[in-house]
Each structure stands twice: as C-alpha cells, then as structure tokens.
Motif scaffolding. Structure first.
Motif, short mmCIF file in Angstrom:
data_model
loop_
_atom_site.label_atom_id
_atom_site.label_comp_id
_atom_site.label_asym_id
_atom_site.label_seq_id
_atom_site.Cartn_x
_atom_site.Cartn_y
_atom_site.Cartn_z
N SER A 119 0.84 -1.19 0.00
CA SER A 119 0.00 0.00 0.00
C SER A 119 0.87 1.24 0.00
N ASN A 120 0.41 2.25 -0.69
CA ASN A 120 1.11 3.53 -0.69
C ASN A 120 0.36 4.58 0.13
N ASP A 121 -0.53 4.14 1.01
CA ASP A 121 -1.30 5.07 1.82
C ASP A 121 -0.42 5.94 2.71
N PHE A 122 0.77 5.46 3.03
CA PHE A 122 1.69 6.22 3.89
C PHE A 122 2.89 6.72 3.10
N HIS A 123 2.76 6.71 1.76
CA HIS A 123 3.74 7.28 0.84
C HIS A 123 5.11 6.64 0.97
N GLN A 124 5.14 5.31 1.12
CA GLN A 124 6.42 4.62 1.25
C GLN A 124 6.51 3.39 0.35
N GLU A 125 5.66 3.33 -0.66
CA GLU A 125 5.69 2.20 -1.58
C GLU A 125 6.29 2.63 -2.90
N ARG A 175 -6.83 2.36 3.91
CA ARG A 175 -7.48 3.26 4.87
C ARG A 175 -8.40 4.26 4.19
N GLY A 176 -9.29 4.77 5.00
CA GLY A 176 -10.17 5.85 4.54
C GLY A 176 -11.20 5.40 3.52
N ASP A 177 -11.76 6.39 2.84
CA ASP A 177 -12.83 6.14 1.87
C ASP A 177 -12.36 5.31 0.68
N ALA A 178 -11.07 5.41 0.34
CA ALA A 178 -10.53 4.67 -0.81
C ALA A 178 -10.09 3.25 -0.45
N ALA A 179 -10.23 2.87 0.81
CA ALA A 179 -9.77 1.55 1.25
C ALA A 179 -10.45 0.43 0.49
N HIS A 180 -9.71 -0.62 0.28
CA HIS A 180 -10.25 -1.84 -0.33
C HIS A 180 -11.43 -2.32 0.53
N PRO A 181 -12.45 -2.92 -0.06
CA PRO A 181 -13.60 -3.38 0.71
C PRO A 181 -13.25 -4.30 1.88
N PHE A 182 -12.22 -5.12 1.78
CA PHE A 182 -11.80 -5.95 2.91
C PHE A 182 -11.45 -5.08 4.11
N TYR A 183 -10.67 -4.03 3.88
CA TYR A 183 -10.26 -3.15 4.98
C TYR A 183 -11.43 -2.34 5.52
N ARG A 184 -12.37 -1.99 4.67
CA ARG A 184 -13.57 -1.31 5.17
C ARG A 184 -14.38 -2.27 6.02
#
Length: 159
Positions: free
Chosen positions: A67-73, A101-110
């Motif tokens: 995941s690049n949600d934390f800008h490290q991928e 995370r958040g609104d863009a999260a994959h359905p599994f994470y939601r």
C-alpha cells in the motif's frame, strides 16, 4: 456463518496476475499485512516469509498487501514484486498496490474497520482472520511476525 460470508466476498488483484479470493482459504487462518517497500519496518518481510515457511504446511496463509497510503511504496506493482523477490525471496501471496485506509480503502479493509474498529495506522499492521472467517486478532506495525503474541495467536488456530 455471517463472518465467512463477509470474508468470502473479498477479492484482491494479485501481483502475479489474476485474482486472490479469500474464499479460497476458507478453513485456514490468514494473516493479512499491509506492506511498503520503503518503510523502516520493511525488514519484517523476512519475518513474514519465516512465519509462512514455518506454518504453511499446517494451513497458515500470509497475504502481503502493498500500500502507498503512507507514501512509502514503490511506483509500480512490477517494482514491488521485483524488490520483494530480489531482497527477501518472498513466495507468499501478494496483492497489487492497494489502499487500506479511509474512503478509498479496499472493501476488505472497510469490512475490518466496520467489524472491529481497526484500521491500519501505519505500514505492516497485521489482521489475523480465523478459519471461520472472523477477525481473531489485530497487531500494529511494531509486532514482529515471529513474536510470541503473533505466533501464539496463529498456533492456537492451527491446533
């Protein structure tokens, strides 16, 4: 039964092409880990592979979710796959780069957030799904894959 139905509906794009369907692992514990290639915790890939090697014959699946949600991928799935193979010799299942995370999260994470209130707050958070499809435990980034809390939770599901 309800938990399995919820997990059964979740599919990820595989970094190797095709699809990863969590329903294929029904009856097995699955450790789902959001990962990143440029994180201080990236060395945990070694521990994730060791965990997978130790318990896979007994049914454990370790699923890496870059995941690049934390800008490290890295920028592309191909770069991530190459980085993991060359530096860590990974052969565990891995998804394409996926939001966790958040609104863009994959359905599994939601689904995980709705069921447990847990949402990754950094890379290398771990979600242990039991053989019946429910969330058994969650672990933060500091929990090493081969640490006693993680291995105890897993072995309890394998016995």
């Amino acid at each position: 039964m309800l938990a399995i139905a919820a997990v059964d509906g979740h599919r990820f794009a595989s970094i190797d092409g095709g699809e990863i369907d969590l329903a294929d692992w029904r009856g097995q514990p699955v450790l789902v880990v959001n990962t990143a290639s440029r994180c201080a915790y990236t060395r945990q890939y070694d521990g994730l592979q060791a965990l997978y090697d130790r318990y896979r014959e007994r049914g454990l699946v370790v699923l890496a979710v870059p995941s690049n949600d934390f800008h490290q991928e890295l920028r592309s799935d191909e770069e991530v796959k190459d980085f993991c193979e060359v530096n860590f010799g990974l052969d565990l299942p891995m998804t394409t780069i996926t939001s966790v995370r958040g609104d863009a999260a994959h359905p599994f994470y939601r689904w995980v957030r709705a069921q447990s209130g847990f949402e990754p707050n950094w890379n290398f958070n771990k979600i242990l799904i039991g053989p019946e499809g429910g969330i058994v435990a969650t672990f933060g980034a500091r929990a090493r894959p081969m640490s006693r809390p993680v291995t105890d939770a897993i072995t309890g599901l394998l016995e």
